[in-house]
Motif scaffolding. Structure first.
Motif, PDB file in Angstrom:
ATOM      1  N   ARG A   1       0.837  -1.192   0.000  1.00  0.00           N
ATOM      2  CA  ARG A   1       0.000   0.000   0.000  1.00  0.00           C
ATOM      3  C   ARG A   1       0.872   1.242   0.000  1.00  0.00           C
ATOM      4  O   ARG A   1       2.093   1.150  -0.078  1.00  0.00           O
ATOM      5  CB  ARG A   1      -0.930   0.000   1.211  1.00  0.00           C
ATOM      6  CG  ARG A   1      -0.261  -0.417   2.502  1.00  0.00           C
ATOM      7  CD  ARG A   1      -1.092  -0.117   3.711  1.00  0.00           C
ATOM      8  NE  ARG A   1      -1.231   1.334   3.882  1.00  0.00           N
ATOM      9  CZ  ARG A   1      -1.817   1.882   4.934  1.00  0.00           C
ATOM     10  NH1 ARG A   1      -2.324   1.114   5.871  1.00  0.00           N
ATOM     11  NH2 ARG A   1      -1.896   3.188   5.049  1.00  0.00           N
ATOM     12  N   GLY A   2       0.263   2.399   0.069  1.00  0.00           N
ATOM     13  CA  GLY A   2       0.992   3.661   0.022  1.00  0.00           C
ATOM     14  C   GLY A   2       1.590   4.016   1.372  1.00  0.00           C
ATOM     15  O   GLY A   2       1.773   3.150   2.238  1.00  0.00           O
ATOM     16  N   PRO A   3       1.892   5.306   1.564  1.00  0.00           N
ATOM     17  CA  PRO A   3       2.516   5.745   2.814  1.00  0.00           C
ATOM     18  C   PRO A   3       1.674   5.385   4.038  1.00  0.00           C
ATOM     19  O   PRO A   3       0.444   5.448   4.008  1.00  0.00           O
ATOM     20  CB  PRO A   3       2.609   7.270   2.630  1.00  0.00           C
ATOM     21  CG  PRO A   3       2.629   7.476   1.145  1.00  0.00           C
ATOM     22  CD  PRO A   3       1.752   6.400   0.592  1.00  0.00           C
ATOM     23  N   VAL A   4       2.350   4.994   5.098  1.00  0.00           N
ATOM     24  CA  VAL A   4       1.675   4.631   6.346  1.00  0.00           C
ATOM     25  C   VAL A   4       2.076   5.632   7.427  1.00  0.00           C
ATOM     26  O   VAL A   4       3.113   6.285   7.352  1.00  0.00           O
ATOM     27  CB  VAL A   4       2.035   3.199   6.798  1.00  0.00           C
ATOM     28  CG1 VAL A   4       1.680   2.205   5.713  1.00  0.00           C
ATOM     29  CG2 VAL A   4       3.512   3.096   7.159  1.00  0.00           C
ATOM     30  N   ARG A   5       1.232   5.747   8.429  1.00  0.00           N
ATOM     31  CA  ARG A   5       1.525   6.611   9.573  1.00  0.00           C
ATOM     32  C   ARG A   5       2.184   5.771  10.668  1.00  0.00           C
ATOM     33  O   ARG A   5       1.961   4.561  10.769  1.00  0.00           O
ATOM     34  CB  ARG A   5       0.243   7.257  10.096  1.00  0.00           C
ATOM     35  CG  ARG A   5      -0.478   8.096   9.043  1.00  0.00           C
ATOM     36  CD  ARG A   5      -1.729   8.741   9.610  1.00  0.00           C
ATOM     37  NE  ARG A   5      -1.397   9.696  10.663  1.00  0.00           N
ATOM     38  CZ  ARG A   5      -1.025  10.953  10.435  1.00  0.00           C
ATOM     39  NH1 ARG A   5      -0.930  11.393   9.182  1.00  0.00           N
ATOM     40  NH2 ARG A   5      -0.736  11.760  11.425  1.00  0.00           N
ATOM     41  N   LEU A   6       3.019   6.438  11.477  1.00  0.00           N
ATOM     42  CA  LEU A   6       3.709   5.712  12.542  1.00  0.00           C
ATOM     43  C   LEU A   6       2.737   5.006  13.465  1.00  0.00           C
ATOM     44  O   LEU A   6       3.029   3.927  13.985  1.00  0.00           O
ATOM     45  CB  LEU A   6       4.592   6.677  13.336  1.00  0.00           C
ATOM     46  CG  LEU A   6       5.883   7.152  12.654  1.00  0.00           C
ATOM     47  CD1 LEU A   6       6.579   8.187  13.515  1.00  0.00           C
ATOM     48  CD2 LEU A   6       6.815   5.980  12.379  1.00  0.00           C
ATOM     49  N   ALA A   7       1.556   5.614  13.682  1.00  0.00           N
ATOM     50  CA  ALA A   7       0.570   5.005  14.591  1.00  0.00           C
ATOM     51  C   ALA A   7       0.123   3.636  14.098  1.00  0.00           C
ATOM     52  O   ALA A   7      -0.306   2.788  14.904  1.00  0.00           O
ATOM     53  CB  ALA A   7      -0.633   5.935  14.744  1.00  0.00           C
ATOM     54  N   GLU A   8       0.231   3.391  12.798  1.00  0.00           N
ATOM     55  CA  GLU A   8      -0.174   2.096  12.245  1.00  0.00           C
ATOM     56  C   GLU A   8       0.828   0.989  12.557  1.00  0.00           C
ATOM     57  O   GLU A   8       0.575  -0.186  12.270  1.00  0.00           O
ATOM     58  CB  GLU A   8      -0.360   2.212  10.737  1.00  0.00           C
ATOM     59  CG  GLU A   8      -1.457   3.176  10.323  1.00  0.00           C
ATOM     60  CD  GLU A   8      -1.593   3.285   8.817  1.00  0.00           C
ATOM     61  OE1 GLU A   8      -2.019   2.296   8.183  1.00  0.00           O
ATOM     62  OE2 GLU A   8      -1.263   4.351   8.268  1.00  0.00           O
ATOM     63  N   LEU A   9       1.968   1.359  13.131  1.00  0.00           N
ATOM     64  CA  LEU A   9       2.994   0.364  13.445  1.00  0.00           C
ATOM     65  C   LEU A   9       2.818  -0.235  14.836  1.00  0.00           C
ATOM     66  O   LEU A   9       3.599  -1.095  15.239  1.00  0.00           O
ATOM     67  CB  LEU A   9       4.381   0.996  13.337  1.00  0.00           C
ATOM     68  CG  LEU A   9       4.724   1.631  11.985  1.00  0.00           C
ATOM     69  CD1 LEU A   9       6.123   2.226  12.032  1.00  0.00           C
ATOM     70  CD2 LEU A   9       4.623   0.615  10.855  1.00  0.00           C
ATOM     71  N   VAL A  10       1.808   0.233  15.573  1.00  0.00           N
ATOM     72  CA  VAL A  10       1.581  -0.270  16.929  1.00  0.00           C
ATOM     73  C   VAL A  10       1.404  -1.789  16.896  1.00  0.00           C
ATOM     74  O   VAL A  10       0.634  -2.325  16.093  1.00  0.00           O
ATOM     75  CB  VAL A  10       0.346   0.397  17.557  1.00  0.00           C
ATOM     76  CG1 VAL A  10      -0.007  -0.272  18.885  1.00  0.00           C
ATOM     77  CG2 VAL A  10       0.602   1.885  17.762  1.00  0.00           C
ATOM     78  N   ASP A  11       2.168  -2.443  17.753  1.00  0.00           N
ATOM     79  CA  ASP A  11       2.111  -3.911  17.914  1.00  0.00           C
ATOM     80  C   ASP A  11       2.606  -4.684  16.704  1.00  0.00           C
ATOM     81  O   ASP A  11       2.454  -5.923  16.651  1.00  0.00           O
ATOM     82  CB  ASP A  11       0.687  -4.376  18.276  1.00  0.00           C
ATOM     83  CG  ASP A  11       0.267  -3.890  19.650  1.00  0.00           C
ATOM     84  OD1 ASP A  11       1.167  -3.737  20.511  1.00  0.00           O
ATOM     85  OD2 ASP A  11      -0.935  -3.649  19.871  1.00  0.00           O
ATOM     86  N   GLN A  12       3.171  -4.006  15.712  1.00  0.00           N
ATOM     87  CA  GLN A  12       3.802  -4.729  14.607  1.00  0.00           C
ATOM     88  C   GLN A  12       5.075  -5.409  15.126  1.00  0.00           C
ATOM     89  O   GLN A  12       5.813  -4.828  15.929  1.00  0.00           O
ATOM     90  CB  GLN A  12       4.170  -3.773  13.478  1.00  0.00           C
ATOM     91  CG  GLN A  12       3.006  -3.316  12.618  1.00  0.00           C
ATOM     92  CD  GLN A  12       2.566  -4.380  11.635  1.00  0.00           C
ATOM     93  OE1 GLN A  12       3.266  -5.370  11.398  1.00  0.00           O
ATOM     94  NE2 GLN A  12       1.387  -4.204  11.056  1.00  0.00           N
ATOM     95  N   PRO A  13       5.357  -6.634  14.703  1.00  0.00           N
ATOM     96  CA  PRO A  13       6.625  -7.268  15.099  1.00  0.00           C
ATOM     97  C   PRO A  13       7.809  -6.550  14.461  1.00  0.00           C
ATOM     98  O   PRO A  13       7.801  -6.290  13.254  1.00  0.00           O
ATOM     99  CB  PRO A  13       6.488  -8.703  14.594  1.00  0.00           C
ATOM    100  CG  PRO A  13       5.479  -8.624  13.489  1.00  0.00           C
ATOM    101  CD  PRO A  13       4.541  -7.527  13.843  1.00  0.00           C
ATOM    102  N   PHE A  14       8.800  -6.204  15.274  1.00  0.00           N
ATOM    103  CA  PHE A  14       9.970  -5.472  14.803  1.00  0.00           C
ATOM    104  C   PHE A  14      11.243  -6.242  15.098  1.00  0.00           C
ATOM    105  O   PHE A  14      11.361  -6.893  16.144  1.00  0.00           O
ATOM    106  CB  PHE A  14      10.052  -4.100  15.482  1.00  0.00           C
ATOM    107  CG  PHE A  14       9.545  -2.970  14.637  1.00  0.00           C
ATOM    108  CD1 PHE A  14      10.415  -2.105  14.002  1.00  0.00           C
ATOM    109  CD2 PHE A  14       8.179  -2.796  14.466  1.00  0.00           C
ATOM    110  CE1 PHE A  14       9.944  -1.060  13.224  1.00  0.00           C
ATOM    111  CE2 PHE A  14       7.696  -1.752  13.690  1.00  0.00           C
ATOM    112  CZ  PHE A  14       8.578  -0.882  13.066  1.00  0.00           C
ATOM    113  N   ILE A  15      12.182  -6.170  14.170  1.00  0.00           N
ATOM    114  CA  ILE A  15      13.535  -6.686  14.370  1.00  0.00           C
ATOM    115  C   ILE A  15      14.421  -5.462  14.545  1.00  0.00           C
ATOM    116  O   ILE A  15      14.610  -4.689  13.606  1.00  0.00           O
ATOM    117  CB  ILE A  15      13.989  -7.537  13.177  1.00  0.00           C
ATOM    118  CG1 ILE A  15      13.022  -8.713  12.988  1.00  0.00           C
ATOM    119  CG2 ILE A  15      15.416  -8.029  13.375  1.00  0.00           C
ATOM    120  CD1 ILE A  15      13.167  -9.421  11.666  1.00  0.00           C
TER     121      ILE A  15
END
Length: 244
Positions: free
Chosen positions: A122-136
């Motif tokens: 998809r297009g640009p995302v907002r930082l708030a959409e990264l909540v609870d995303q798995p991160f390395i």
């Protein structure tokens, strides 16, 4: 000459010979005909920024031996402070009264994902959409980790770290395997993005970047070799155009 005179003459000849050798050695150091330069760098600087500079230095001063230590910013700063390294190329800012820090490049950072990740489609995302995303994430204490944590904290975002690794190459492999998102130097993923093995996820409300600086001891003049390297760095063609 008496026996004593002959003995004194022998030692005097040795002393004058050593003095001449010392003067010759110092002259060679000043004229960059011999010597060693001990440098430090974080991996991003060593891999993606410094090779053109070091190549130009070696071409101009082939008799100067370069010794490079790759490490984390905090360790390299400690080595400069202790006099073990003359210069180190690290994350900025550096707040240490014993050191002087000078910016030399701005390193753009990128949020990366596997090509089949939902956010990559998809297009640009907002930082708030990264909540609870798995991160390395990079290991704590590294400059890149500090920049990532600060950007997320400013947006009030708390992510889920599934791994904390020290090597960007390993992080890229884990992201390609679909194990999570990560933030790395944009220059570190150019090849993988071009080949379709990674995707850069554009951010709608943040521009991630870090300042790269070189540090040396405050109040200590650079050696002739170090000064020659810094003079090359100040030249327009010292780094590739993308690095400036």
């Amino acid at each position: 000459l008496t026996a004593a005179g002959r003995l004194l003459d022998e030692y005097a000849s040795q002393i004058f010979g050593l003095a001449e050798a010392a003067e010759r050695a110092l002259r060679e150091l000043v004229q960059l005909e011999r010597g060693q330069l001990a440098l430090g760098a974080i991996a991003t600087a060593a891999i993606y920024y410094l090779p053109p500079l070091l190549q130009a230095f070696r071409r101009r001063y082939p008799k100067i031996d370069l010794a490079m230590t790759i490490g984390a910013t905090r360790d390299l700063i400690a080595s400069v402070r202790a006099g073990q390294l003359e210069l180190s190329f690290v994350d900025g800012p550096v707040d240490d009264p014993a050191l002087r820090a000078t910016p030399f490049a701005t390193d753009e950072l990128a949020l990366i994902a596997a090509p089949d990740h939902p956010l990559a489609q998809r297009g640009p995302v907002r930082l708030a959409e990264l909540v609870d995303q798995p991160f390395i994430l990079q290991e704590p204490g590294t400059g890149l980790r500090e920049r990532t944590d600060a950007a997320l904290a400013r947006a009030g975002v708390q992510v889920r770290p599934v791994m904390q690794l020290g090597r960007t190459e390993v992080i890229k492999q884990m992201v390609m395997a679909g194990l999570g998102l990560s933030v790395v130097s944009r220059r570190a993923v150019q090849a993988e993005v071009a080949e379709g093995r990674l995707c850069i996820v554009p951010l709608a409300d943040a521009a991630l970047a870090r300042q790269l600086v070189y540090v040396g001891r405050r109040g200590v003049s650079p050696s002739p070799a170090a000064q020659a390297l810094l003079d090359l760095l100040a030249a327009e063609d010292a780094l590739s155009p993308a690095a400036r």
